[in-house]
Design an enzyme around this catalytic site. Structure first.
Site, PDB file in Angstrom:
ATOM      1  N   HIS A  32      -7.553  -5.357  -0.618  1.00 44.99           N
ATOM      2  CA  HIS A  32      -6.060  -4.645  -0.675  1.00 44.99           C
ATOM      3  C   HIS A  32      -5.200  -5.620  -0.291  1.00 44.99           C
ATOM      4  O   HIS A  32      -4.191  -5.771   0.433  1.00 44.99           O
ATOM      5  CB  HIS A  32      -6.779  -3.578   0.056  1.00 44.99           C
ATOM      6  CG  HIS A  32      -5.767  -2.649   0.721  1.00 44.99           C
ATOM      7  ND1 HIS A  32      -4.753  -1.963  -0.547  1.00 44.99           N
ATOM      8  CD2 HIS A  32      -4.793  -2.146   1.425  1.00 44.99           C
ATOM      9  CE1 HIS A  32      -3.952  -1.067  -0.155  1.00 44.99           C
ATOM     10  NE2 HIS A  32      -4.076  -1.286   0.806  1.00 44.99           N
ATOM     11  N   SER A  78       0.706  -1.573   0.087  1.00 44.50           N
ATOM     12  CA  SER A  78       0.246  -0.324  -0.003  1.00 44.50           C
ATOM     13  C   SER A  78       0.854   1.090  -0.327  1.00 44.50           C
ATOM     14  O   SER A  78       1.692   1.312  -0.569  1.00 44.50           O
ATOM     15  CB  SER A  78      -0.904  -0.256   1.121  1.00 44.50           C
ATOM     16  OG  SER A  78      -2.256   0.788   0.817  1.00 44.50           O
ATOM     17  N   ASP A 110     -10.086  -4.140  -4.813  1.00 43.22           N
ATOM     18  CA  ASP A 110      -9.430  -3.389  -3.442  1.00 43.22           C
ATOM     19  C   ASP A 110     -10.394  -2.023  -4.243  1.00 43.22           C
ATOM     20  O   ASP A 110     -10.595  -1.500  -5.143  1.00 43.22           O
ATOM     21  CB  ASP A 110      -8.053  -2.846  -4.285  1.00 43.22           C
ATOM     22  CG  ASP A 110      -7.029  -2.241  -2.869  1.00 43.22           C
ATOM     23  OD1 ASP A 110      -7.359  -1.117  -2.418  1.00 43.22           O
ATOM     24  OD2 ASP A 110      -5.958  -2.426  -3.132  1.00 43.22           O
TER      25      ASP A 110
END
Length: 325
Positions: A291, A141, A261
């Site tokens: 995610h 991320s 996501d």
């Protein structure tokens, strides 16, 4: 879900009650933790996960966690797995995260965070025990975005990168809509640490499996407040900049993203794959995954993603490979 909450509410570790040292020994790896002082005087918490002494490491993997996360809870599952496969893994809690110094979840400058990471990673590379080993970046991320910025700051320092749902652009599904970003930017000049940005708790948008949401939510150092103004403005700045510079990426990489996501945008990962100058590049978009690819999915899905990462590393490391189970 309530049953899982009652079962897990007192766990001191994401894996249960087993003390850390005993758990690492059961997993067949070595692990340690320490403090690292950056050149700017910040004290950061760090960890290492290493293969057993009888297994010389095949490569070094330098790992960067995502926003609001840290390296002592569920993030550990991946470096433990990689250490079992012969890789020496190193990570640090970023400024304002986990057990590192700084106001919780306040990241005033990603550029300074990049320099912190480079300082720590460089200190590991200097260890004579690791002489000549290939070095890879790994980022989840926000950590994926930071890895790309590390590559930009040190283009020849790493032999590749593993980018897991990288935050090259914040998904429009969670990004504040106009004119909120403009208003937030103005207010952040005066009150950068205020935790008032109106966004949902990303944990529940990241983790698919209910009982894993409970485990992730039990993290004692997870930031549970609203994002701070200065952090959001800085992340918007950095992701907008990265989105414009995807074509400058020039190192071997694999980018992994879930099609479902809603935190970071899988289409931007597709764009990264298309426009990056790297000759060696791979993309995996997993249908229906969210995610948190390496913890929050079903065990079968997590295994699929892990094996894709391992296969990519095996193909780029000299010497003996370790089979995908």
């Amino acid at each position: 879900m309530e049953e899982h909450q009652n079962l897990l509410q007192s766990y001191p570790y994401y894996w249960g009650y087993t003390p850390e040292e005993d758990y690492y020994e059961q997993q067949g790896i070595r692990a340690s933790k320490s403090l690292f002082k950056t050149p700017r005087g910040l004290t950061l918490f760090t960890r290492s996960w290493l293969p057993p002494l009888t297994t010389p490491p095949r490569a070094l993997i330098f790992m960067v966690h995502g926003y609001g996360n840290d390296i002592s809870w569920t993030f550990q599952a991946t470096p433990i797995f990689l250490a079992q496969k012969g890789f020496a893994c190193f990570a640090l809690d970023l400024e304002g995260h986990g057990q590192s110094q700084g106001l919780k979840a306040f990241v005033p400058s990603v550029d300074l965070v990049v320099q912190d990471c480079l300082s720590f990673f460089t200190s590991i590379k200097k260890d004579p025990n690791f002489n000549g080993l290939p070095c890879f970046l790994y980022g989840e991320s926000m950590g994926g975005a930071i890895c790309l910025m590390i590559h930009s700051a040190d283009p020849k320092g790493f032999q590749g990168a593993i980018l897991v749902a990288p935050m090259c652009k914040i998904s429009d599904k969670v990004r504040p809509r106009w004119p909120i970003p403009q208003i937030l930017t103005f207010i952040a000049r005066f009150f950068p640490t205020l935790p008032i940005v109106p966004t949902p708790d990303l944990l529940y948008k990241s983790v698919k499996v209910d009982h894993k949401k409970v485990i992730a939510g039990m993290n004692p150092v997870r930031y549970r407040g609203k994002p701070r103004l200065g952090t959001v403005v800085e992340l918007l700045r950095v992701t907008d900049l990265l989105n414009q510079r995807l074509c400058d990426v020039n190192l071997p990489f694999i980018v992994l993203h879930g099609s479902a996501d809603v935190v970071t945008d899988p289409n931007v990962s597709r764009e990264l794959y298309e426009v990056a100058r790297s000759e060696d590049k791979t993309i995996k978009v997993y249908e229906g995954m969210m995610h948190s690819l390496l913890f929050g999915e079903t065990d079968d899905n997590v295994e699929t993603v892990r094996n894709d990462v391992l296969s990519w590393l095996n193909a780029r490391c000299n010497g003996r490979t370790i089979d995908v189970d």
